[in-house]
Every structure is written in structure tokens, then in C-alpha cells.
Design an enzyme around this catalytic site. Structure first.
Site, short mmCIF file in Angstrom:
data_model
loop_
_atom_site.label_atom_id
_atom_site.label_comp_id
_atom_site.label_asym_id
_atom_site.label_seq_id
_atom_site.Cartn_x
_atom_site.Cartn_y
_atom_site.Cartn_z
N LEU A 163 89.98 9.05 -31.35
CA LEU A 163 91.34 9.35 -30.90
C LEU A 163 92.04 10.36 -31.79
O LEU A 163 93.24 10.24 -32.07
CB LEU A 163 92.15 8.04 -30.81
N GLY A 218 90.69 13.65 -28.33
CA GLY A 218 90.43 12.35 -27.72
C GLY A 218 91.70 11.70 -27.21
O GLY A 218 91.73 11.15 -26.10
N SER A 246 89.28 3.96 -37.03
CA SER A 246 90.47 3.57 -37.79
C SER A 246 91.49 2.96 -36.82
O SER A 246 92.06 3.67 -35.99
CB SER A 246 91.08 4.80 -38.46
N LYS A 258 78.35 24.97 -21.53
CA LYS A 258 79.56 25.04 -22.38
C LYS A 258 79.31 25.98 -23.57
O LYS A 258 80.20 26.74 -23.97
CB LYS A 258 79.93 23.64 -22.87
N ASN A 310 81.37 29.41 -24.51
CA ASN A 310 81.96 29.74 -25.79
C ASN A 310 81.44 31.08 -26.33
O ASN A 310 82.18 31.81 -26.99
CB ASN A 310 81.68 28.63 -26.80
N ARG A 323 82.98 38.67 -36.71
CA ARG A 323 83.64 37.61 -37.47
C ARG A 323 83.00 37.46 -38.85
O ARG A 323 83.69 37.22 -39.85
CB ARG A 323 83.57 36.27 -36.72
N ARG A 354 53.31 49.62 -32.94
CA ARG A 354 52.78 48.27 -33.15
C ARG A 354 51.25 48.27 -33.03
O ARG A 354 50.55 47.58 -33.77
CB ARG A 354 53.38 47.29 -32.13
N HIS A 356 48.29 45.63 -31.91
CA HIS A 356 48.97 44.73 -30.98
C HIS A 356 48.74 45.09 -29.52
O HIS A 356 49.20 44.39 -28.63
CB HIS A 356 50.47 44.70 -31.29
#
Length: 494
Positions: A25, A29, A50, A197, A201, A302, A459, A465
Site C-alpha cells: 500500500l 498500491g 506494515s 509493458k 516503457n 540518460r 568476417r 565466417h
């Protein structure tokens, strides 16, 4: 670890009165519990580790009629079958601990919902463990922040279809509503909800960084004040760029600091924080082999902002002399168009990652439905999400969002301005990493040939490769250390 067994002979009463419960809570919450309690038909049980926090919530909101408990056992007993509890605690070990407690006390057919920002691979692990007990586990992405939790978020639940039969109507009762449609849908099984979700974001990171770059370009390019730029964003919010993030940007830019009298944006330390979901998006996209360059550059921006020692050391590095913009109105309109085009790329890359994730984890994710539930409640809600829904409705197999006719037209209209803005930013020494990377991605998609051919040659030279040819089938290797003849590798047909 999650405990997945119940003590022998343990039984929980089925005399409970609440149809939904919330564990945890803190602000999110508490607001979610209040939202649930305000909707007709819901009786909400609440519990917090709590007890003081539980009492604070019930004392401040007696009108909610919460069924409060001081122990987890009382909380479970207060729920009627099938018991449904939403966990809103800090992601990580705290979530695992609560899941273990509930798993011990719940019974087959009951539903545990993790409404936090969990990494989807954790949700895959938790769902698998809980499923073995016969209890349903649902990872549900909830977007909208504290206000959304209280007034109506966008909700992205995963889990089983059978769990959604019980859970769906409850979530629909609290979700944001756009055009009469609740902003919630059953995304897919197990970790699909938290995966979507996470991508939400990631797109949010790109969107915010693009807006920041637009602000920076206008301010440094034209000398306009934050208050004047606020008016520009307010105007933009009346058109194609209408969105929650544009709206709050205008509010932030017009705010004045009470202590100094300066624009608040000039007082805030220019070091952006992160809770990790953008990083998760980029890491996951790398694992899936999906380029999300706009989102990645937003994450890196950021990171750069949060390196004060490096920035201080580099402050004296040489750069160009910026010339003032001559056509101010034209420049600002160019930035608007560049922002719109780059935003299209961010969403296109995000939906590419959703498609790849759905294929990798066998999820039946309907892209149009995802765009639809992002129209309200969530942080990236925007007018043009309707266009994304339309694009996937018209062509569910759309290979790339930017190739849908509407978005192709958007970019065609904006591309000259977009290119000019990126060039102007480079000439002026103004960093615009997401504008520039989005344009580079767009040009990579439309290129006839990419220098990847040379990369494959390199490569093959240093690591044997191999490579494929454009003119015949098979896999080939050049004997670079020998006579440089070409050979067909084992398992290939000429």
C-alpha cells in the site's frame, strides 16, 4: 525463490467478502485500491507488511469500505473464491516473498497478479512455478503512474485465458476508457503482459528524449525562453502531436521556481534517472535481433547526462560556432516535423520488438489491440495511436509500421525537414541522438544495398565466417590466406 507447496492439511476459510485484494500500500498500491473500491461491484481487501500503512489508508478513506487485515492469513481469509490478489510491492525479492506467502495460502483456481514493473523473464519463471500448484499467476503491466492508478490506467495483463475470465471484468472496471472502450486487454499467456509493458516503457524513453531534443534545438537555435517554448508545445498539442507527454512538457516549461524566480527547468540538475525498463527493452531487443536504435540512444542519452566527471572534463573540447537561425518560424516547424517522423520510427521499432517477442515466446499478441489500450491512461497515450490501430486492423501482417500508407505519408511529408534539422543540429554542435539515429534507421530500411556486404567479407577474411552470394545459392568462403579462390562450404549446394 518462490515456495510452491502448501503445508499439509492447511485450509483457508471461504467466508471472505472481498472479490479483489491489494497487497502493498505504497502510493501506487493505495491509489489502485482506492480506484478499485470506487467502482460498483468491487469490495476491496487490503494488506501491507506494515500495519500502520494499512491503518493510514483506511482512516483517510473510510468511504472506500476497505476490508483491512494485519496479517497475510487474515487477508486471504477476507477474499471470496476464486481469490484474486494484486501485488503492488517493489520488484525483486519482495515480490517473490509475497508470491510465496500467497501460494502457501491460496488454493487451485485462485489468482495472483503481479502489478509491478517486473522483468518479463522473472514473470515467466514465477508463472511456471505457481502454475504447478494449480493457482493462476498473472503478470500485469500497469501504466499511468500514481494518477493513472487512481483515475484509470492502461493495463496489460498476461496469464491464462481462464484467469482473465475472472480478472478481466475487475480490471476493465478500473481502466481508462477511450471511445467507450476500456484500456485493457488480455495480452497473451505467461509473461506477455510484462513484456508489452516493458516495450511501452522503452517507447516512452524514446518519446521523452525526442521531446527533450526538440526543446534543446529550439532553445539553443532560436534563443527562445522556456515559457515561450511552452507556448509552442501547447500549440503542437492541438495537432498531430497531441499526447500526454507533449502536454506535460508545456506545463514543466512554464513553471517558475519560487525560490530563485528562474524557470524551473533551469534549476533542475540535468542528470536523468532511470528505473531500468528502458535498459531491459534494449537488452531484450538485442537478444531478439531487433534494432531499436531510437530507444537505445534515449537510454544512452540518460547515461551520458549522468556522467558529470566526463562532461566536466570534456567541456573544453572544440566545437562549432553556432550561427543564429534566420527563419525562426520555419526552423520550429522543421523541428515539429522531425519530431513527428522520429516518433513514428520509435513506435515502429517498438512494435517490431513486440512481434519478435511474440514469435519467440509463442504469444498471440494483437498489435492493434495494444495500440488501442495505449490510447488512454498510459504515459505514451497519444492521438496517433488510433492510426496504429487502424494500420494493424487493415493489415495484421504488416511487416513494419512505417510502411503502412498513413505513416509512409507522414515521413514523406516530414523527411526534408527531418534531414535539415539533423544536419542543422550537427553543424551547431547540438546533440540530437534520437533524431539522427531514427533518420539513419529509416534510410537503412530504404537502402538498396548496405555495407553489411563488406562486413561479411571482413568476417570471412579474419574468421572464415563464410558468406552468401547474390547470384547463386549456397554458402561460400574465400581462401584469403591461400590462393584466394572461392570454395563452397560443407553442406551447401552449388
Amino acid at each position: 525463490m518462490i515456495t510452491t507447496h502448501r503445508s499439509k492439511g492447511e485450509h483457508v476459510s471461504e467466508t471472505g467478502s472481498a472479490n479483489i485484494g491489494v497487497v502493498g500500500l505504497a502510493v501506487m498500491g493505495s491509489n489502485l485500491a482506492r480506484n478499485l473500491a470506487s467502482r460498483e461491484g468491487n469490495t476491496v481487501a487490503v494488506y501491507n507488511r506494515s500495519p500502520e500503512r494499512t491503518r493510514l489508508l483506511t482512516d483517510e478513506h473510510p468511504e472506500a469500505g476497505f476490508v483491512a487485515s494485519e496479517t497475510i492469513e487474515e487477508f486471504v481469509a477476507s477474499l471470496k473464491a476464486p481469490r484474486t490478489a494484486i501485488i503492488m510491492v517493489q520488484a525483486g525479492t519482495g515480490t517473490d516473498a509475497v508470491i510465496s506467502q500467497l501460494t502457501e495460502l491460496f488454493e487451485p483456481g485462485d489468482i495472483i497478479v503481479d502489478g509491478g514493473n517486473a522483468l518479463f523473464t522473472d514473470t515467466l519463471r514465477r508463472e511456471k512455478a505457481v502454475r504447478e500448484t494449480g493457482i493462476n499467476f498473472v503478470g500485469a503491466g500497469i501504466s499511468g503512474g500514481e494518477e493513472g492508478a487512481l483515475k484509470g490506467p492502461s493495463i496489460m495483463p498476461g496469464g491464462s485465458a481462464s484467469a482473465y475470465v475472472t480478472l478481466g471484468p475487475i480490471l476493465e472496471s478500473i481502466a481508462a476508457v477511450v471511445d467507450g472502450v476500456p484500456c485493457v486487454t488480455h495480452v497473451g499467456t505467461d509473461g506477455a503482459g510484462h513484456f508489452v509493458k516493458m516495450i511501452h516503457n522503452g517507447i516512452e524513453y524514446a518519446d521523452m528524449q525526442l521531446i527533450g531534443e526538440a526543446y534543446d534545438l529550439i532553445r539553443r537555435g532560436t534563443g527562445k525562453t522556456p515559457a515561450e517554448i511552452s507556448e509552442i508545445f501547447t500549440e503542437w498539442n492541438k495537432g498531430d502531436l497531441e499526447s500526454y507527454l507533449i502536454e506535460i512538457t508545456a506545463e514543466v516549461l512554464k513553471q517558475v521556481d519560487a525560490e530563485t524566480g528562474k524557470p524551473l527547468v533551469d534549476v533542475i540538475l540535468d542528470q536523468a534517472g532511470s528505473k531500468g525498463t528502458g535498459v531491459w527493452t534494449v537488452q531484450t531487443a538485442l537478444d531478439l535481433g531487433i534494432p531499436v536504435s531510437g530507444i537505445a540512444e534515449a537510454v544512452f542519452a540518460r547515461s551520458v547526462s549522468s556522467k558529470p566527471a566526463q562532461r566536466a572534463a570534456a567541456a573544453a573540447l572544440p566545437g562549432p560556432t553556432a550561427n543564429p537561425v534566420e527563419d525562426v518560424d520555419g526552423f520550429i516547424e522543421g523541428v515539429r516535423q522531425a519530431l513527428y517522423a522520429s516518433k513514428v520510427i520509435a513506435y515502429s521499432q517498438g512494435f517490431d520488438a513486440i512481434v519478435a517477442g511474440a514469435e519467440q515466446y509463442n504469444w498471440d499478441i494483437k498489435k492493434g489491440e495494444i495500440a488501442k489500450i495505449w490510447r488512454g491512461g498510459c504515459i505514451i497515450r497519444a492521438r496517433f495511436l488510433n492510426r496504429i490501430t487502424e494500420a494493424y486492423t487493415e493489415n495484421p501482417g504488416l511487416v513494419s509500421l512505417v510502411t503502412a500508407p498513413f505513416f509512409t505519408d507522414v515521413v514523406a511529408t516530414a523527411q526534408d525537414s527531418w534531414r535539415n534539422v539533423v544536419a542543422d543540429a550537427a553543424h551547431a554542435g547540438i546533440p540530437a541522438p534520437v533524431f539522427a539515429s531514427s533518420l539513419a534507421y529509416y534510410d537503412s530500411l530504404r537502402a538498396d544495398r548496405l555495407p553489411a556486404a563488406l562486413t561479411q567479407g571482413q568476417r570471412d577474411f579474419f574468421g572464415a565466417h563464410t558468406y552468401k552470394r547474390t547470384d547463386k545459392d549456397g554458402t561460400f568462403h574465400t581462401l584469403w590466406s591461400g590462393d584466394r579462390t572461392e570454395i563452397v562450404t560443407e553442406g551447401s549446394s552449388h
